[in-house]
Design a protein around this motif. Structure first.
Motif, PDB file in Angstrom:
ATOM      1  N   VAL A  33       3.211   2.255  17.153  1.00 24.06           N
ATOM      2  CA  VAL A  33       3.664   1.317  16.130  1.00 24.06           C
ATOM      3  C   VAL A  33       4.392   2.087  15.035  1.00 24.06           C
ATOM      4  CG1 VAL A  33       2.972  -0.403  14.426  1.00 24.06           C
ATOM      5  CG2 VAL A  33       1.746  -0.243  16.604  1.00 24.06           C
ATOM      6  N   GLN A  34       5.625   1.703  14.752  1.00 26.40           N
ATOM      7  CA  GLN A  34       6.401   2.320  13.675  1.00 26.40           C
ATOM      8  C   GLN A  34       6.613   1.285  12.574  1.00 26.40           C
ATOM      9  OE1 GLN A  34      10.275   3.743  14.801  1.00 26.40           O
ATOM     10  NE2 GLN A  34      10.966   3.933  12.698  1.00 26.40           N
ATOM     11  N   ILE A  35       6.161   1.603  11.364  1.00 22.77           N
ATOM     12  CA  ILE A  35       6.289   0.697  10.219  1.00 22.77           C
ATOM     13  C   ILE A  35       7.194   1.350   9.173  1.00 22.77           C
ATOM     14  CG2 ILE A  35       5.068  -0.552   8.410  1.00 22.77           C
ATOM     15  CD1 ILE A  35       2.579  -0.463  10.140  1.00 22.77           C
ATOM     16  N   GLN A  36       8.220   0.631   8.751  1.00 28.37           N
ATOM     17  CA  GLN A  36       9.138   1.137   7.731  1.00 28.37           C
ATOM     18  C   GLN A  36       9.228   0.140   6.582  1.00 28.37           C
ATOM     19  OE1 GLN A  36      13.286   1.524   8.781  1.00 28.37           O
ATOM     20  NE2 GLN A  36      13.620   3.163   7.294  1.00 28.37           N
ATOM     21  N   THR A  42       7.966   0.385  -3.788  1.00 27.96           N
ATOM     22  CA  THR A  42       6.823   0.880  -3.031  1.00 27.96           C
ATOM     23  C   THR A  42       5.895  -0.270  -2.633  1.00 27.96           C
ATOM     24  OG1 THR A  42       6.897   2.998  -4.185  1.00 27.96           O
ATOM     25  CG2 THR A  42       4.826   2.424  -3.106  1.00 27.96           C
ATOM     26  N   VAL A  43       5.360  -0.196  -1.422  1.00 29.46           N
ATOM     27  CA  VAL A  43       4.344  -1.157  -0.993  1.00 29.46           C
ATOM     28  C   VAL A  43       3.085  -0.383  -0.609  1.00 29.46           C
ATOM     29  CG1 VAL A  43       6.044  -2.811  -0.145  1.00 29.46           C
ATOM     30  CG2 VAL A  43       5.093  -1.134   1.432  1.00 29.46           C
ATOM     31  N   PHE A  44       1.970  -1.087  -0.643  1.00 31.95           N
ATOM     32  CA  PHE A  44       0.684  -0.474  -0.310  1.00 31.95           C
ATOM     33  C   PHE A  44       0.171  -1.100   0.985  1.00 31.95           C
ATOM     34  CE2 PHE A  44       1.241   0.230  -4.773  1.00 31.95           C
ATOM     35  CZ  PHE A  44       0.701   1.485  -5.000  1.00 31.95           C
ATOM     36  N   ILE A  45      -0.042  -0.255   2.001  1.00 28.67           N
ATOM     37  CA  ILE A  45      -0.574  -0.723   3.277  1.00 28.67           C
ATOM     38  C   ILE A  45      -2.090  -0.761   3.171  1.00 28.67           C
ATOM     39  CG2 ILE A  45      -0.689  -0.334   5.761  1.00 28.67           C
ATOM     40  CD1 ILE A  45       2.106  -0.937   4.747  1.00 28.67           C
ATOM     41  N   GLN A  46      -2.635  -1.971   3.150  1.00 30.47           N
ATOM     42  CA  GLN A  46      -4.069  -2.128   3.000  1.00 30.47           C
ATOM     43  C   GLN A  46      -4.815  -1.965   4.313  1.00 30.47           C
ATOM     44  OE1 GLN A  46      -4.023  -1.976  -0.468  1.00 30.47           O
ATOM     45  NE2 GLN A  46      -5.662  -3.483  -0.415  1.00 30.47           N
ATOM     46  N   HIS A  47      -4.232  -2.538   5.391  1.00 34.12           N
ATOM     47  CA  HIS A  47      -4.964  -2.543   6.657  1.00 34.12           C
ATOM     48  C   HIS A  47      -4.003  -2.817   7.800  1.00 34.12           C
ATOM     49  CE1 HIS A  47      -8.476  -2.851   9.200  1.00 34.12           C
ATOM     50  NE2 HIS A  47      -8.092  -4.032   9.644  1.00 34.12           N
ATOM     51  N   VAL A  48      -4.193  -2.105   8.926  1.00 40.19           N
ATOM     52  CA  VAL A  48      -3.434  -2.339  10.154  1.00 40.19           C
ATOM     53  C   VAL A  48      -4.445  -2.536  11.277  1.00 40.19           C
ATOM     54  CG1 VAL A  48      -1.756  -1.419  11.795  1.00 40.19           C
ATOM     55  CG2 VAL A  48      -1.497  -0.936   9.355  1.00 40.19           C
ATOM     56  N   SER A  49      -4.339  -3.654  11.971  1.00 42.42           N
ATOM     57  CA  SER A  49      -5.318  -3.937  13.022  1.00 42.42           C
ATOM     58  C   SER A  49      -4.640  -4.582  14.214  1.00 42.42           C
ATOM     59  CB  SER A  49      -6.422  -4.858  12.492  1.00 42.42           C
ATOM     60  OG  SER A  49      -5.880  -6.106  12.104  1.00 42.42           O
ATOM     61  N   CYS A  72      -8.526   9.519   8.017  1.00 38.23           N
ATOM     62  CA  CYS A  72      -7.214   9.018   8.436  1.00 38.23           C
ATOM     63  C   CYS A  72      -6.193  10.147   8.409  1.00 38.23           C
ATOM     64  CB  CYS A  72      -6.784   7.886   7.509  1.00 38.23           C
ATOM     65  SG  CYS A  72      -5.170   7.193   7.927  1.00 38.23           S
ATOM     66  N   THR A  73      -5.296  10.166   9.397  1.00 34.11           N
ATOM     67  CA  THR A  73      -4.266  11.212   9.453  1.00 34.11           C
ATOM     68  C   THR A  73      -3.296  11.113   8.283  1.00 34.11           C
ATOM     69  OG1 THR A  73      -2.986   9.765  10.921  1.00 34.11           O
ATOM     70  CG2 THR A  73      -4.345  11.447  11.962  1.00 34.11           C
ATOM     71  N   PHE A  74      -3.262   9.953   7.616  1.00 36.22           N
ATOM     72  CA  PHE A  74      -2.386   9.793   6.452  1.00 36.22           C
ATOM     73  C   PHE A  74      -3.098  10.137   5.153  1.00 36.22           C
ATOM     74  CE2 PHE A  74      -1.424   6.366   9.572  1.00 36.22           C
ATOM     75  CZ  PHE A  74      -0.260   6.911  10.069  1.00 36.22           C
ATOM     76  N   TRP A  87       3.788   6.070  11.440  1.00 40.36           N
ATOM     77  CA  TRP A  87       3.530   5.805  12.854  1.00 40.36           C
ATOM     78  C   TRP A  87       2.027   5.693  13.101  1.00 40.36           C
ATOM     79  CZ3 TRP A  87       7.717   8.449  11.248  1.00 40.36           C
ATOM     80  CH2 TRP A  87       8.949   8.154  11.856  1.00 40.36           C
ATOM     81  N   TYR A  88       1.671   4.717  13.932  1.00 43.15           N
ATOM     82  CA  TYR A  88       0.296   4.533  14.382  1.00 43.15           C
ATOM     83  C   TYR A  88       0.281   4.592  15.911  1.00 43.15           C
ATOM     84  CZ  TYR A  88      -0.674   2.742   9.663  1.00 43.15           C
ATOM     85  OH  TYR A  88      -0.816   2.605   8.306  1.00 43.15           O
ATOM     86  N   LEU A  89      -0.797   5.121  16.457  1.00 42.12           N
ATOM     87  CA  LEU A  89      -0.919   5.237  17.909  1.00 42.12           C
ATOM     88  C   LEU A  89      -2.279   4.709  18.345  1.00 42.12           C
ATOM     89  CD1 LEU A  89       0.451   6.283  20.513  1.00 42.12           C
ATOM     90  CD2 LEU A  89      -0.712   8.459  20.148  1.00 42.12           C
ATOM     91  N   TYR A  90      -2.266   3.924  19.448  1.00 46.22           N
ATOM     92  CA  TYR A  90      -3.491   3.328  19.979  1.00 46.22           C
ATOM     93  C   TYR A  90      -3.558   3.558  21.488  1.00 46.22           C
ATOM     94  CZ  TYR A  90      -3.460   0.769  15.541  1.00 46.22           C
ATOM     95  OH  TYR A  90      -3.432   0.435  14.222  1.00 46.22           O
ATOM     96  N   HIS A  91      -4.762   3.843  21.947  1.00 48.03           N
ATOM     97  CA  HIS A  91      -5.034   3.944  23.381  1.00 48.03           C
ATOM     98  C   HIS A  91      -5.683   2.629  23.794  1.00 48.03           C
ATOM     99  CE1 HIS A  91      -7.365   6.113  26.852  1.00 48.03           C
ATOM    100  NE2 HIS A  91      -6.430   5.284  27.298  1.00 48.03           N
TER     101      HIS A  91
END
Length: 254
Positions: A33-36, A42-49, A72-74, A87-91
């Protein structure tokens, strides 16, 4: 008399989200997942699910185990500056009870939703950004071959082993034998035409073969054939892998 003007405004898209599915050589499914941030602020990313279909279990790969705690890697920084990307990565793991069904899926698949909760830089109300997920299942034909194990380097004219796994992706039982064909730089060891056994639909079997390289440098492994004696079908596998062939220490010391 009054005239009312109607103006239509198209709200700007706050986040540009791109998703991509990957299939590994071993049949594992990954989601990138790529988020731009496309806003000038500026925006604040609270949660990605992820909301996935029942047959899948998501395993996020966005944390590191440091001092026995997942971080978190960030880091603790949740803000995303203008034009900045993340970028987020999921298996995506298939539950055991759905393994057989997963191998026979075809056509465009609904893969659930990606939910992103974010705020503006002034701390406005949380906003939900939802992205529907779809993908085309990987087509593996009736028989899928995976390379499970191979050495990083091999020694010239010394035997080494490679381990493979084959999966029956068809709806019919197979009776399989393996044949090996030598190339100019790589020779196979063992009896060609060995019986691998019966393989039921959706089942897998692993086997190990021995080889020897006759030339130095990067050499391509080819010449593996799997034959289904029931339907009289031959599956040819070339360009299986590349191995780096190095001289033996004894020859180098001489």
């Amino acid at each position: 008399m009054f005239l009312r003007n109607m103006c239509i405004f198209s709200p700007s898209q706050p986040l540009d989200v791109k998703t991509k599915f990957y299939n590994s050589d071993k049949g594992d499914l990954f989601l990138e997942v790529q988020i731009q941030n496309t806003l000038p602020e500026t925006v604040f990313i609270q949660h990605v699910s992820l909301e996935l279909p029942e047959m899948y279990t998501p395993k996020p790969l966005n944390t590191l185990n440091l001092d026995r705690e997942n971080e978190c890697t960030f880091g603790t920084r949740t803000l995303l500056k203008a034009t900045e990307e993340r970028w987020y990565l999921y298996h995506l793991q298939v539950k055991e009870e759905y393994l057989k069904r997963a191998r026979t899926l075809s056509g465009l698949m609904k893969m659930g939703m990606l939910n992103i909760v974010w705020k503006g830089e002034l701390g406005e109300t949380e906003m939900l950004y939802t992205v529907p997920l779809e993908r085309e299942p990987e087509s593996c034909g009736d028989l899928k071959l995976y390379l499970e194990k191979i050495p990083n380097t091999v020694v010239l004219e010394e035997p080494f082993q490679m381990t493979f796994k084959i999966t029956n992706c068809s709806d019919k039982e197979m009776n399989l034998i393996v044949k090996m064909h030598n190339t100019f730089s790589v020779h196979w060891f063992g009896r060609s035409g060995s019986y691998l056994g019966k393989l039921n639909p959706g089942s897998s079997i692993s086997f190990t073969l021995t080889l020897m390289c006759l030339q130095l440098g990067l050499r391509r492994i080819s010449g593996l054939r799997i034959i289904d004696t029931t339907l009289k079908i031959k599956y040819c596998y070339d360009q299986l892998a590349n191995v780096c062939v190095v001289p033996s220490r004894d020859k180098m010391e001489c």
